[in-house]
Design an enzyme around this catalytic site. Structure first.
Site, short mmCIF file in Angstrom:
data_model
loop_
_atom_site.label_atom_id
_atom_site.label_comp_id
_atom_site.label_asym_id
_atom_site.label_seq_id
_atom_site.Cartn_x
_atom_site.Cartn_y
_atom_site.Cartn_z
N ARG A 173 46.11 39.45 56.27
CA ARG A 173 44.61 39.54 56.67
C ARG A 173 44.00 38.74 55.75
O ARG A 173 43.97 38.83 54.43
CB ARG A 173 44.23 40.89 56.46
CG ARG A 173 44.45 41.85 57.39
CD ARG A 173 43.33 42.94 57.40
NE ARG A 173 42.98 43.45 56.23
CZ ARG A 173 42.25 44.59 56.25
NH1 ARG A 173 41.63 45.05 57.31
NH2 ARG A 173 41.52 45.09 55.14
N THR A 187 37.68 37.17 56.28
CA THR A 187 37.09 37.30 57.72
C THR A 187 37.95 38.41 58.33
O THR A 187 37.57 38.79 59.40
CB THR A 187 37.84 36.08 58.28
OG1 THR A 187 39.26 35.88 58.28
CG2 THR A 187 36.97 34.74 57.92
N ASP A 200 45.12 49.65 49.23
CA ASP A 200 46.00 48.54 49.64
C ASP A 200 47.41 48.85 49.55
O ASP A 200 48.01 48.91 48.70
CB ASP A 200 45.90 47.16 48.89
CG ASP A 200 46.45 45.95 49.44
OD1 ASP A 200 47.87 45.78 49.75
OD2 ASP A 200 45.68 45.05 49.76
N ASP A 215 49.90 46.43 47.75
CA ASP A 215 49.87 46.34 46.55
C ASP A 215 50.27 47.63 45.75
O ASP A 215 50.97 47.79 44.72
CB ASP A 215 48.45 46.22 46.09
CG ASP A 215 47.86 44.95 46.24
OD1 ASP A 215 48.81 43.97 46.53
OD2 ASP A 215 46.40 44.57 46.27
#
Ligand code: PRP
Ligand code: URA
Length: 209
Positions: free
Chosen positions: A104, A108, A200, A203
Site C-alpha cells: 500500500r 494514497t 502494521d 512490521d
C-alpha cells in the site's frame, strides 16, 4: 452473495487480545498468528466436500469419509499474509502455495502489485487468500482481481482484523468471495490504519520498523 463470518470463538478472541497488545514482541506475535489461523482454518474448511471410501480397520471392513472435490491453494498477500500460511498447512498439508506481492502506498493508500506466482492449475483449486488485515480493501480486491484474471473462481478470503470499510468494498467488488475474519473492528483512521486494530501487521510479524 458470499458468506461474511466473524469467527469469535473464545480461544480466537483470547489470542487476538495477545497480539493486539503493543507490548507483544515479534516471536509471540508470529506464534499466536499461526495459532489463530489454525483455529480459523478448522471452520473455514467446514464446507469441504467428502466422499465415501472403503477401508479395512484392524477389526472390520467399513465405508468411511475422505476429502473430495477441488484441491486447495493457499495464497498469502505479501508480506503479512505469509504469517498465516503454516496455520492452514498444518491442517491441509497437501495444499499448494501461491504468492501475490502487494504493498500500500502510505500516502494514497492505493495498492501496488509487485509479484504474482501461482500454482499452474490455480483455476482448478479451492483458494484460501490470506492476509491478516482488511483495511480499505484495496490490497485484497487487487489480489483477487489477479487470481480471477488467471482463471480462479472458488475463492475464500481469510483475515484476522477487518474494518467495516474494507468488508463493504471487498463485498461490492467480489460478491462471490466468502470472507472470514477473527474480528470486525470499528473504523479506519486518517492514515488508513484499523482502529483499534493491531498496528502494521507486516512490521509486527517480521520485526521491521
Ligand atoms: C498491509 C496488510 C494488507 C494491507 C491492507 O500490507 O498486510 O495487505 O496492508 O490494507 P488495505 O486493505 O487498505 O489494502 P502492507 O501494504 O502494509 O504491506 P506489507 O504486508 O508488506 O507490510
Ligand atoms: N495494514 C496493516 O498492517 N494494518 C492496518 O491497520 C491497516 C493496514
Amino acid at each position: 452473495m458470499g458468506k461474511f463470518q466473524v469467527m469469535d470463538h473464545p480461544l480466537i478472541q483470547h489470542k487476538l487480545t495477545i497480539i493486539r497488545d503493543k507490548n507483544c514482541g515479534t516471536k509471540v506475535f508470529r506464534e499466536v498468528v499461526d495459532e489463530i489461523t489454525m483455529l480459523m482454518a478448522y471452520d473455514v474448511a467446514r464446507d469441504m466436500p467428502l466422499k465415501d471410501v472403503k477401508i479395512e480397520t484392524p477389526i472390520a471392513k467399513t465405508t468411511s469419509k475422505t476429502l473430495a472435490g477441488k484441491k486447495v491453494a493457499i495464497v498469502p498477500i505479501l508480506r503479512a499474509g505469509i504469517g498465516m500460511v503454516d496455520g492452514i498447512m498444518k491442517l491441509i498439508p497437501a495444499a499448494k502455495v501461491g504468492h501475490i506481492g502487494m504493498y500500500r502506498d502510505e500516502k494514497t493508500l492505493e495498492p501496488h502489485e509487485y509479484f504474482v506466482k501461482l500454482p499452474a492449475d490455480i483455476s482448478q483449486r479451492q483458494i484460501f487468500v490470506v492476509d491478516p488485515m482488511l483495511a480499505t480493501g484495496g490490497s485484497s480486491i487487487m489480489a483477487i482481481d489477479a487470481l480471477k484474471k488467471r482463471g480462479a473462481s472458488n475463492i475464500k478470503f481469510v483475515c484476522l482484523v477487518a474494518a467495516p470499510e474494507g468488508v463493504k468494498a471487498l463485498r461490492a467488488k467480489h460478491p462471490d468471495v466468502d470472507i472470514y475474519t477473527a474480528a470486525l473492528d470499528d473504523h479506519l483512521n486518517e492514515n488508513g490504519y484499523i482502529v483499534p486494530g493491531l498496528g502494521d501487521a507486516g512490521d509486527r510479524l517480521f520485526g521491521t520498523k
